[in-house]
Design a protein around this motif. Structure first.
Motif, PDB file in Angstrom:
ATOM      1  N   ASP A 254       4.578   1.921  -3.727  1.00 58.33           N
ATOM      2  CA  ASP A 254       3.377   2.600  -3.249  1.00 58.33           C
ATOM      3  C   ASP A 254       2.166   2.249  -4.111  1.00 58.33           C
ATOM      4  OD1 ASP A 254       4.705   3.695  -1.190  1.00 58.33           O
ATOM      5  OD2 ASP A 254       4.671   5.761  -1.910  1.00 58.33           O
TER       6      ASP A 254
ATOM      7  N   VAL B   7      -0.846   2.741  -3.186  1.00 54.53           N
ATOM      8  CA  VAL B   7      -1.843   3.819  -3.042  1.00 54.53           C
ATOM      9  C   VAL B   7      -1.889   4.700  -4.275  1.00 54.53           C
ATOM     10  CG1 VAL B   7      -2.671   4.706  -0.851  1.00 54.53           C
ATOM     11  CG2 VAL B   7      -0.223   4.591  -1.264  1.00 54.53           C
ATOM     12  N   ASP B   8      -0.713   4.919  -4.875  1.00 53.65           N
ATOM     13  CA  ASP B   8      -0.658   5.782  -6.051  1.00 53.65           C
ATOM     14  C   ASP B   8      -1.475   5.235  -7.209  1.00 53.65           C
ATOM     15  OD1 ASP B   8       0.975   7.451  -4.633  1.00 53.65           O
ATOM     16  OD2 ASP B   8       2.842   6.642  -5.448  1.00 53.65           O
TER      17      ASP B   8
ATOM     18  N   MET C  54       0.837  -1.211   0.000  1.00 58.14           N
ATOM     19  CA  MET C  54       0.000   0.000   0.000  1.00 58.14           C
ATOM     20  C   MET C  54       0.869   1.257   0.000  1.00 58.14           C
ATOM     21  SD  MET C  54      -3.341   0.082   0.041  1.00 58.14           S
ATOM     22  CE  MET C  54      -4.771   1.033   0.515  1.00 58.14           C
ATOM     23  N   ILE C  55       1.591   1.439   1.076  1.00 59.19           N
ATOM     24  CA  ILE C  55       2.479   2.606   1.239  1.00 59.19           C
ATOM     25  C   ILE C  55       3.731   2.088   1.968  1.00 59.19           C
ATOM     26  CG2 ILE C  55       1.439   3.320   3.426  1.00 59.19           C
ATOM     27  CD1 ILE C  55       1.515   6.221   2.341  1.00 59.19           C
ATOM     28  N   VAL C  56       4.832   2.850   1.894  1.00 60.15           N
ATOM     29  CA  VAL C  56       6.084   2.351   2.501  1.00 60.15           C
ATOM     30  C   VAL C  56       5.913   1.899   3.946  1.00 60.15           C
ATOM     31  CG1 VAL C  56       8.421   3.007   1.899  1.00 60.15           C
ATOM     32  CG2 VAL C  56       6.675   4.791   2.300  1.00 60.15           C
ATOM     33  N   PRO C  57       6.467   0.763   4.341  1.00 61.29           N
ATOM     34  CA  PRO C  57       6.415   0.364   5.747  1.00 61.29           C
ATOM     35  C   PRO C  57       7.142   1.390   6.621  1.00 61.29           C
ATOM     36  CG  PRO C  57       7.220  -1.433   4.372  1.00 61.29           C
ATOM     37  CD  PRO C  57       7.187  -0.225   3.511  1.00 61.29           C
TER      38      PRO C  57
END
Lengths: 209, 78
Positions: free
Chosen positions: B54, B56-57, B1-4
């Motif tokens: 990412d 999410v992008d 999803m997004i960076v840990p």
């Protein structure tokens, strides 16, 4: 004769050579540095509004992992605090608020947008991304941080690395502690030793009684 | 999803270095040297930087379009 030689010391990394100590004692320092030295981390999150693409659980998990600067003399562990209140008191919890809305373009909400009640307990870095919001999306939440121990959840671990290496000489060890930023590496080391002393005095008192 | 936020293995904070890493690698720098200069020594932290993406992008354009359509729709009605 016990000796400590500091090989490397910076807020993020500490390397010491421990001489004349038992392996068990040296290893106890290492283990306690990981799991018994408390740090501050977000534990309870009240999500008032979240229209982002990320789930509430995912956002709160990310918030929990953000290391917060910790002042151990200022706060008590909730179980040791004299307030005895499930909600906590100003001596055992900190409120952080996040309120962000994307208007015309994609907005990355980062740890710098968290507004802490106590300016001393703020995220270690201001550029940790928490969520991304598309235009029109909103996030609004209240997060409660408290002290906790690594033995309870890894988010409270003050160290990323804590290793013990044997050297060529007997009874000599090299201890390396690396901090995630909430406490400085030398402080983690000092607190770990204090913690062992405290445990030992408790045991001694129990035996006497 | 997004960076840990943190390294899965050692717990080191990595999320704050991700944007810089991405920018510098896109600018043509050698990823190895960028990771070294960011202070990521262990391979557990380095793999997070190299492998995370990412997602999410990829979800964002849908929401953007939806928002645009919604605002068009409300202005049309007025």
């Amino acid at each position: 004769m016990v000796s400590i030689d500091v090989i490397e010391s910076s807020p993020s990394r500490l390397r010491v050579r421990l001489g004349g100590v038992d392996r068990a004692y040296a290893n106890a320092i290492r283990r306690i540095a990981i799991s018994e030295v408390p740090t501050m981390a977000i534990d309870d999150v009240v999500i008032l509004e979240n229209s982002s693409v990320m789930f509430d659980e995912l956002v709160s998990h990310r918030l929990g992992l953000i290391p917060l600067k910790t002042d151990l003399d200022r706060y008590n562990l909730p179980e040791d605090c004299d307030c005895k209140n499930a909600l906590g008191c100003p001596k055992c919890r900190v409120l952080l608020v996040l309120d962000a809305e994307a208007t015309d373009r994609i907005l990355t909400v980062s740890s710098g947008d968290l507004i802490s009640e106590d300016p001393e307990s703020k995220p270690v870095s201001d550029i940790i991304p928490i969520v991304k919001l598309a235009p029109g999306q909103k996030i609004k939440l209240e997060a409660y941080a408290r002290l906790g121990k690594g033995s309870e959840h890894a988010k409270w671990q003050p160290t990323s690395v804590s290793t013990l290496i044997e050297t060529a000489k007997p009874d000599e060890f090299e201890l390396c502690i690396e901090s995630v930023g909430s406490l400085s590496a030398p402080e983690i080391f000092a607190r770990a030793i204090q913690r062992i002393q405290q445990s030992l005095t408790e045991i001694a008192a129990q035996i006497k009684a | 999803m997004i960076v840990p936020v943190r390294c899965f293995t050692c717990g080191n904070l990595v999320a704050d270095k991700y944007t810089e890493f991405q920018q510098r690698v896109k600018a043509g720098e050698d990823p190895k040297l960028v990771l070294d200069s960011l202070g990521l020594k262990r391979y557990c932290c380095r793999r997070i930087m190299i492998t995370s993406m990412d997602i999410v992008d990829q979800l964002m354009p849908y929401n953007e379009a939806l928002y645009r359509r919604h605002s068009e729709f409300t202005t049309e009605r007025i």
